[in-house]
Design a protein around this motif. Structure first.
Motif, PDB file in Angstrom:
ATOM      1  N   TRP A   1     -15.097  -4.166  -1.233  1.00 55.82           N
ATOM      2  CA  TRP A   1     -13.704  -3.722  -1.133  1.00 55.82           C
ATOM      3  C   TRP A   1     -13.174  -3.174  -2.467  1.00 55.82           C
ATOM      4  CZ3 TRP A   1     -10.452  -2.168   2.446  1.00 55.82           C
ATOM      5  CH2 TRP A   1     -10.731  -2.482   3.767  1.00 55.82           C
ATOM      6  N   LEU A   2     -13.663  -3.743  -3.588  1.00 50.74           N
ATOM      7  CA  LEU A   2     -13.261  -3.187  -4.891  1.00 50.74           C
ATOM      8  C   LEU A   2     -13.792  -1.751  -4.989  1.00 50.74           C
ATOM      9  CD1 LEU A   2     -12.126  -3.474  -7.800  1.00 50.74           C
ATOM     10  CD2 LEU A   2     -14.363  -4.372  -8.486  1.00 50.74           C
ATOM     11  N   ASP A   3     -15.048  -1.613  -4.631  1.00 48.25           N
ATOM     12  CA  ASP A   3     -15.724  -0.317  -4.599  1.00 48.25           C
ATOM     13  C   ASP A   3     -14.955   0.655  -3.691  1.00 48.25           C
ATOM     14  OD1 ASP A   3     -17.503   1.672  -3.713  1.00 48.25           O
ATOM     15  OD2 ASP A   3     -19.199   0.337  -3.382  1.00 48.25           O
ATOM     16  N   ALA A   4     -14.663   0.213  -2.462  1.00 43.70           N
ATOM     17  CA  ALA A   4     -14.067   1.116  -1.462  1.00 43.70           C
ATOM     18  C   ALA A   4     -12.654   1.552  -1.855  1.00 43.70           C
ATOM     19  CB  ALA A   4     -14.035   0.417  -0.110  1.00 43.70           C
ATOM     20  N   LEU A   5     -11.858   0.596  -2.313  1.00 47.30           N
ATOM     21  CA  LEU A   5     -10.460   0.948  -2.628  1.00 47.30           C
ATOM     22  C   LEU A   5     -10.393   1.961  -3.773  1.00 47.30           C
ATOM     23  CD1 LEU A   5      -8.999  -2.628  -2.127  1.00 47.30           C
ATOM     24  CD2 LEU A   5      -8.293  -0.592  -0.844  1.00 47.30           C
ATOM     25  N   LEU A   6     -11.328   1.808  -4.709  1.00 47.08           N
ATOM     26  CA  LEU A   6     -11.311   2.748  -5.840  1.00 47.08           C
ATOM     27  C   LEU A   6     -11.716   4.164  -5.419  1.00 47.08           C
ATOM     28  CD1 LEU A   6     -12.647   0.300  -8.544  1.00 47.08           C
ATOM     29  CD2 LEU A   6     -10.470   1.524  -8.690  1.00 47.08           C
ATOM     30  N   SER A   7     -12.229   4.302  -4.204  1.00 43.09           N
ATOM     31  CA  SER A   7     -12.609   5.647  -3.746  1.00 43.09           C
ATOM     32  C   SER A   7     -11.374   6.523  -3.518  1.00 43.09           C
ATOM     33  CB  SER A   7     -13.415   5.575  -2.452  1.00 43.09           C
ATOM     34  OG  SER A   7     -12.555   5.306  -1.373  1.00 43.09           O
ATOM     35  N   TYR A   8     -10.183   5.918  -3.519  1.00 42.51           N
ATOM     36  CA  TYR A   8      -8.971   6.737  -3.403  1.00 42.51           C
ATOM     37  C   TYR A   8      -8.698   7.509  -4.697  1.00 42.51           C
ATOM     38  CZ  TYR A   8      -7.795   4.041   0.832  1.00 42.51           C
ATOM     39  OH  TYR A   8      -7.800   3.476   2.071  1.00 42.51           O
ATOM     40  N   ILE A   9      -9.147   6.950  -5.825  1.00 44.62           N
ATOM     41  CA  ILE A   9      -8.833   7.645  -7.084  1.00 44.62           C
ATOM     42  C   ILE A   9     -10.042   8.288  -7.759  1.00 44.62           C
ATOM     43  CG2 ILE A   9      -6.657   6.497  -7.654  1.00 44.62           C
ATOM     44  CD1 ILE A   9      -8.224   4.570  -9.420  1.00 44.62           C
ATOM     45  N   SER A  10     -11.254   7.809  -7.434  1.00 46.50           N
ATOM     46  CA  SER A  10     -12.417   8.405  -8.129  1.00 46.50           C
ATOM     47  C   SER A  10     -12.536   9.917  -7.869  1.00 46.50           C
ATOM     48  CB  SER A  10     -13.711   7.665  -7.766  1.00 46.50           C
ATOM     49  OG  SER A  10     -13.925   7.700  -6.384  1.00 46.50           O
ATOM     50  N   PRO A  11     -12.297  10.402  -6.646  1.00 48.54           N
ATOM     51  CA  PRO A  11     -12.443  11.860  -6.464  1.00 48.54           C
ATOM     52  C   PRO A  11     -11.318  12.656  -7.131  1.00 48.54           C
ATOM     53  CG  PRO A  11     -12.397  10.708  -4.358  1.00 48.54           C
ATOM     54  CD  PRO A  11     -11.960   9.739  -5.384  1.00 48.54           C
ATOM     55  N   LEU A  12     -10.265  11.963  -7.558  1.00 46.36           N
ATOM     56  CA  LEU A  12      -9.202  12.675  -8.291  1.00 46.36           C
ATOM     57  C   LEU A  12      -9.590  12.799  -9.767  1.00 46.36           C
ATOM     58  CD1 LEU A  12      -5.985  11.014  -6.740  1.00 46.36           C
ATOM     59  CD2 LEU A  12      -7.123  13.128  -6.074  1.00 46.36           C
ATOM     60  N   GLY A  13     -10.744  12.217 -10.105  1.00 46.62           N
ATOM     61  CA  GLY A  13     -11.244  12.336 -11.486  1.00 46.62           C
ATOM     62  C   GLY A  13     -10.863  11.133 -12.335  1.00 46.62           C
ATOM     63  N   TYR A  14     -10.614   9.981 -11.708  1.00 50.66           N
ATOM     64  CA  TYR A  14     -10.192   8.809 -12.479  1.00 50.66           C
ATOM     65  C   TYR A  14     -11.225   8.431 -13.549  1.00 50.66           C
ATOM     66  CZ  TYR A  14      -9.081   4.071 -13.811  1.00 50.66           C
ATOM     67  OH  TYR A  14      -8.814   2.953 -14.546  1.00 50.66           O
ATOM     68  N   MET A  15     -10.753   8.342 -14.791  1.00 49.47           N
ATOM     69  CA  MET A  15     -11.572   7.993 -15.957  1.00 49.47           C
ATOM     70  C   MET A  15     -12.716   8.999 -16.165  1.00 49.47           C
ATOM     71  SD  MET A  15     -10.089   5.641 -17.382  1.00 49.47           S
ATOM     72  CE  MET A  15     -11.226   5.190 -18.671  1.00 49.47           C
ATOM     73  N   GLN A  16     -12.550  10.187 -15.609  1.00 45.96           N
ATOM     74  CA  GLN A  16     -13.578  11.214 -15.830  1.00 45.96           C
ATOM     75  C   GLN A  16     -12.864  12.475 -16.291  1.00 45.96           C
ATOM     76  OE1 GLN A  16     -17.047  11.048 -13.730  1.00 45.96           O
ATOM     77  NE2 GLN A  16     -16.495   9.304 -12.455  1.00 45.96           N
ATOM     78  N   ASP A  17     -12.693  13.463 -15.354  1.00 47.82           N
ATOM     79  CA  ASP A  17     -12.012  14.680 -15.800  1.00 47.82           C
ATOM     80  C   ASP A  17     -10.507  14.621 -15.529  1.00 47.82           C
ATOM     81  OD1 ASP A  17     -11.934  14.914 -13.078  1.00 47.82           O
ATOM     82  OD2 ASP A  17     -13.552  16.371 -12.982  1.00 47.82           O
ATOM     83  N   SER A  18     -10.050  13.618 -14.790  1.00 49.04           N
ATOM     84  CA  SER A  18      -8.626  13.410 -14.445  1.00 49.04           C
ATOM     85  C   SER A  18      -7.979  14.632 -13.804  1.00 49.04           C
ATOM     86  CB  SER A  18      -7.795  13.049 -15.684  1.00 49.04           C
ATOM     87  OG  SER A  18      -8.252  11.855 -16.200  1.00 49.04           O
ATOM     88  N   ALA A  19      -8.822  15.589 -13.357  1.00 46.65           N
ATOM     89  CA  ALA A  19      -8.296  16.882 -12.928  1.00 46.65           C
ATOM     90  C   ALA A  19      -7.144  16.764 -11.934  1.00 46.65           C
ATOM     91  CB  ALA A  19      -9.425  17.705 -12.329  1.00 46.65           C
ATOM     92  N   LYS A  20      -7.293  15.848 -10.994  1.00 49.64           N
ATOM     93  CA  LYS A  20      -6.301  15.840  -9.905  1.00 49.64           C
ATOM     94  C   LYS A  20      -5.463  14.573  -9.911  1.00 49.64           C
ATOM     95  CE  LYS A  20      -9.015  18.848  -6.977  1.00 49.64           C
ATOM     96  NZ  LYS A  20     -10.276  18.785  -6.230  1.00 49.64           N
ATOM     97  N   MET A  21      -5.499  13.810 -11.007  1.00 45.97           N
ATOM     98  CA  MET A  21      -4.783  12.532 -11.004  1.00 45.97           C
ATOM     99  C   MET A  21      -3.275  12.710 -10.788  1.00 45.97           C
ATOM    100  SD  MET A  21      -6.632   9.837 -10.913  1.00 45.97           S
ATOM    101  CE  MET A  21      -5.638   8.419 -11.388  1.00 45.97           C
ATOM    102  N   ALA A  22      -2.757  13.925 -11.034  1.00 42.94           N
ATOM    103  CA  ALA A  22      -1.318  14.147 -10.827  1.00 42.94           C
ATOM    104  C   ALA A  22      -0.925  13.880  -9.368  1.00 42.94           C
ATOM    105  CB  ALA A  22      -0.961  15.581 -11.214  1.00 42.94           C
ATOM    106  N   TYR A  23      -1.854  14.094  -8.454  1.00 37.47           N
ATOM    107  CA  TYR A  23      -1.534  13.838  -7.031  1.00 37.47           C
ATOM    108  C   TYR A  23      -1.299  12.350  -6.787  1.00 37.47           C
ATOM    109  CZ  TYR A  23      -2.833  18.618  -5.879  1.00 37.47           C
ATOM    110  OH  TYR A  23      -2.881  19.980  -5.803  1.00 37.47           O
TER     111      TYR A  23
END
Ligand code: MSP
Length: 651
Positions: free
Chosen positions: A232-254
Motif C-alpha cells: 500500500w505504501l508502494d501503491a499510494l505513492l504511484s499517484y505522485i511518482s509519474p508526476l516526477g516526484y523526487m525526480q524531474d518534478s515536471a508535473k508536480m504542479a498538478y
C-alpha cells in the motif's frame, strides 16, 4: 492562468481482469475530467495497475508465470479496455515502472530522515486478499478479515514501521479544517471516528516474500536487502511518482489540486494512511476524496465463484459504451451501492435516452424541416418564451452544482429537467397549430427555444455521454468545446441562426435483452421465438381483428439474401444482408440459426417487414424482420411462389 487539476482512479490489482466496478471508477474520472476541461481547466487523469505484493506473487505462481510476466499480461488488458472505452486518461502508471520504484525508495528515505520510520517486529493477522494488517479487536469471526471475510494469516516478522500514531491529532485537525474533504459526508464521519479511536503505527515493510520494491541501500541500515515495501505504501505513492516526484518534478504542479476517486473499501488507506504519508513528506494534501459504493448484480454481491461478475466489455459490446456510461452514472446514487440488471439498463435506454432525448431531437429535425427547411433562428426566443428561457437557465445552474458536490446521479436528474422542458413546450404550444394559425414567428421562436435547450443540455451531457453529445451538437451545427461552454452555459448566450443537420436516430429502441443472462441465452426476437404464438396459430384463435388500414401500415417487401453468416457468441442468431432494391442492403439479425445454415439462405428470396423500427440485437443493428412460420416441426420461411423483383411490395 489555467487551473491545473489532477484526477486519479485507484490503480487496479493485476490478479483479476477488469470488471464493472473498475470500469465505474475509471468512467467517473473520465466524466469529471471532461467536465473540468469544459470549465477551462488543464486536467491530468491518472489510472494504472498495482502489480506488487503477496497476492500477485501467488496468482503468478498459480499461472506458472513469473510475477513480472503475469503482471505484464494483465496490465495490458486494463489499458486496452480503457482505450476501447475511449477513456481520456493521460497517465497509465504501473508500480513496476522503474521511475515509480525510484520515487518510492526516495520517499522512504525522506520519511526516515523525518524520524517517522523505525524498526520493530510485527506479530499479528494479515489478509492477503486486502493486503492489510488487522489488530485482534478488528478481526471478524474465526480471525477472518473484517473487510472481505476471508481467513487471515498470522504474520510474525521483523519490520520497519511508519509512526502513524504521531499523526493522529494532525489528521483530526485536518478533517476539522476541511469538513467537505470526503464525499459523501457520512464517509468523512466514519473516517474521523476511526482516527479518534486511536491509530496504531503501521508496518510498512515485509520480509517473508520477494515480489515488491526493495528498500534503498543505505549504510545506516544493514538489512535493507531483506525488506521489501508494503504494497500500500508502494501503491499510494504511484499517484505522485509519474508526476516526477523526487525526480524531474515536471508535473508536480498538478498535485496542488488533486482529486481521488476510490471505492468505499479502500477509503481508509487513502483518508488515513495516504494523508499521513503526505504529511510526513511535507507535500500538499489532496483537495477531495470521492468514495463510491459497490455494484451488485440483480441484488447479489458479484463474485467469481457465483459466476455473476459483470464484464464491462460485454455490456459495452451489446449496448454501446455510451449507454453503459449513462447507466452507471445514472443508476447509482454516488456513495451508495447500486444494482446492475439488464432490465434496468434497457428501461433507461428506451425511456430516458430514446424517448426523452432522441425523440426530442427527431421532433425538432422533423418540424424544422417541414416548416422552415431546417433553418433555426434564436432571435425571437426571448420575446416569446422568456419564462421558459429563465427556467432553462435555472436548470443549468442547478445541474452544475451537482457536479461540484460529486453527485453525478443528481446531475443527470437535473439535466433531464431540460429535456422535459423541451418535450413539454412542444405539447404546450403545438407548433403545428402555430403554423396553421399563421404565427410563423412564434413557431420559429419555439423551434429556436428547443434547439437552445438541446444545445445547452448537450454541453452538460458531454461528460456523461461524450459521443452522443457531440452528435447532438453536430445536428445543431456547433462544436462542444470550452468556448461554446463559456458562451452557451456560463454567459447564457443563445445559438446563432443556423441550419440543422439531419442525423440518424440516436438511441434505437431495444426490445429484448442483448446479452445472454448467466444461465440461459436470451431469445432475441419475439415473433419467431414465441411458443405461444405457435399454439395460437394452430388453434386458429384469430381474435384480434384489424381492418385493412391497420394492415396497410405494415410494409412487407420481397428481398434477396445476398450475404449470411452466424452471429458471434450466439447460437440462435444469423446476420443477413437483404437486397430490397434500396441503395444499401438491409442488415437483419434473425433468430433462425437453429433452423437454417447460412449457406442455405444465400440467394433465397424472402419476405421482410421493411418499416419495423430498427433495434439492436447482441450489439448489432437489425433493420427489419424476416417472416416465417414456426411450430413443433420447425420453422419455415415465407417465400414467393415465383420470384419477384427485389423490393416488390407484398399486400
Ligand atoms: N490496488 C488497490 C488500490 C490501490 S490505489 C492506490 C485495489 N485494487 S482493486 O483492483 O482491488 O480495486 C480497485 C477498485 O475497484 C476499488 O476502488 C474497489 O472499491 C473497486 N471495486 C471492486 N469491486 C467493486 C464493485 N463490485 N463495485 C464497485 N467498485 C468495486 O484495491
Amino acid at each position: 492562468m489555467q487551473q491545473k487539476t489532477f484526477i486519479t482512479s485507484p490503480i487496479y490489482y493485476v490478479n483479476d481482469i477488469p470488471h464493472i466496478g473498475h470500469a465505474y471508477t475509471t468512467i467517473l474520472c473520465d466524466m469529471l475530467k471532461r467536465f473540468r476541461i469544459l470549465q477551462g481547466e488543464d486536467v491530468l487523469f491518472l489510472t494504472g495497475t498495482d502489480e506488487h505484493g503477496q497476492k500477485i506473487e501467488q496468482s503468478a505462481q498459480k499461472h506458472n508465470q513469473t510475477p513480472q510476466a503475469y503482471a505484464d499480461s494483465v496490465s495490458v488488458k486494463f489499458k486496452e479496455l480503457w482505450n476501447e472505452f475511449q477513456l481520456d486518461y493521460d497517465i497509465f502508471v504501473r508500480t513496476t515502472d522503474s521511475k515509480h520504484c525510484q520515487s518510492v525508495q526516495k520517499a522512504f528515505e525522506i520519511m526516515c530522515e523525518k524520524g517517522d520510520i523505525y524498526k520493530g517486529s510485527y506479530e499479528g493477522n494479515y489478509c492477503i486478499s486486502c493486503e492489510s494488517f488487522f489488530t485482534q479487536s478488528q478481526l471478524g469471526e474465526n480471525l477472518s478479515c473484517p473487510d472481505c471475510g476471508k481467513p487471515t494469516q498470522i504474520v510474525q516478522e521483523e519490520s520497519y514501521f511508519f509512526a502513524l500514531s504521531k499523526y493522529q491529532d494532525k489528521l483530526l485537525e485536518f478533517y476539522k479544517q476541511n469538513p467537505n474533504m470526503i464525499a459523501p459526508a457520512f464517509r468523512q464521519n466514519e473516517v474521523v471516528k476511526f482516527i479518534s479511536e486511536g491509530l496504531n503505527d503501521l508496518s510498512i515493510t515485509r520480509t517473508s516474500f520477494e515480489w515488491g520494491i526493495p528498500l534503498p541501500e543505505n549504510p545506516k541500515r544493514n538489512d535493507s536487502k531483506k525488506h521489501i515495501m508494503y504494497v500500500w505504501l508502494d501503491a499510494l505513492l504511484s499517484y505522485i511518482s509519474p508526476l516526477g516526484y523526487m525526480q524531474d518534478s515536471a508535473k508536480m504542479a498538478y498535485w496542488e489540486n488533486a482529486l481521488h476517486f476510490v471505492g468505499k473499501d479502500i477509503l481508509r488507506f487513502h483518508a488515513v494512511y495516504w494523508i499521513a504519508f503526505l504529511m510526513s513528506l511535507d507535500l500538499p494534501l489532496p483537495k477531495h476524496i470521492y468514495a463510491h459504493g459497490w455494484w451488485t448484480k440483480d441484488g447479489a454481491k458479484m463474485s467469481k465463484s457465483i459466476g455473476n461478475v459483470i464484464n464491462p466489455q460485454e455490456v459495452a459490446q451489446a449496448y454501446g459504451i455510451e449507454s453503459l456510461r449513462y447507466f452507471l452514472m445514472r443508476e447509482m446514487p454516488f456513495g451508495q451501492d447500486g444494482d446492475f440488471s439488464q432490465k434496468a439498463l434497457i428501461e433507461r435506454i428506451n425511456a430516458e435516452l430514446g424517448n426523452d432525448v432522441g425523440n426530442l431531437l427527431n421532433r425538432l429535425l422533423g418540424m424544422s424541416e417541414k416548416y422552415f427547411s431546417l433553418k433555426v433562428d434564436s432571435k425571437d426566443v426571448k420575446k416569446f418564451f422568456a419564462t421558459e428561457l429563465n427556467e432553462l437557465e435555472n436548470i443549468i445552474d442547478r445541474t452544475q452544482e451537482k457536479m461540484q458536490t460529486m453527485q453525478p446521479q443528481r446531475y443527470i436528474e437535473e439535466l433531464w429537467a431540460a429535456f422535459s422542458l423541451g418535450n413539454g413546450v412542444i405539447t404546450k404550444y403545438e407548433p403545428w397549430n402555430l403554423i396553421k394559425n399563421a404565427q410563423q414567428d412564434k413557431a420559429m421562436a419555439l423551434l429556436g427555444l428547443i434547439a437552445n435547450i438541446l444545445a445547452k443540455a448537450s454541453l452538460l451531457l458531454y461528460p456523461i455521454m461524450p459521443q452522443s453529445a457531440e452528435k447532438i451538437a453536430y445536428a445543431l451545427s456547433f462544436t462542444i468545446s470550452p468556448d461554446s461552454f463559456a458562451t452557451l452555459i456560463k454567459q447564457h448566450a443563445l445559438l446563432d441562426s443556423l441550419i440543422l443537420q439531419k442525423i440518424p436516430p440516436l438511441f434505437p429502441r431495444i426490445d429484448s435483452p442483448l446479452m445472454p443472462e448467466s444461465t440461459q441465452e436470451h431469445i432475441e426476437s419475439k415473433p419467431l421465438d414465441s411458443k405461444t404464438q405457435g399454439n395460437q396459430t394452430k388453434s386458429a384463435n384469430i381474435a384480434n381483428l384489424i381492418d385493412i388500414k391497420d394492415f396497410s401500415k405494415i410494409d412487407i417487401r420481397a428481398g434477396k439474401v445476398i450475404e449470411c453468416c452466424a452471429v458471434e457468441k450466439s447460437q440462435k442468431l444469423l446476420k443477413l444482408m437483404v437486397d430490397i432494391n434500396e441503395p444499401k442492403p438491409r442488415q437483419i439479425i434473425s433468430g433462425i440459426a437453429q433452423y437454417y445454415k447460412p449457406d442455405e439462405l444465400l440467394n433465397k428470396q424472402v419476405c421482410i417487414i421493411a418499416n419495423l423500427k430498427p433495434a439492436k440485437l447482441m450489439g448489432l443493428l437489425s433493420e427489419g424482420m424476416i417472416l416465417a412460420s414456426k411450430d413443433e416441426n420447425g420453422l419455415s420461411l415465407l417465400c414467393l411462389d415465383t420470384p419477384r423483383e427485389n423490393g416488390s411490395k407484398i399486400s
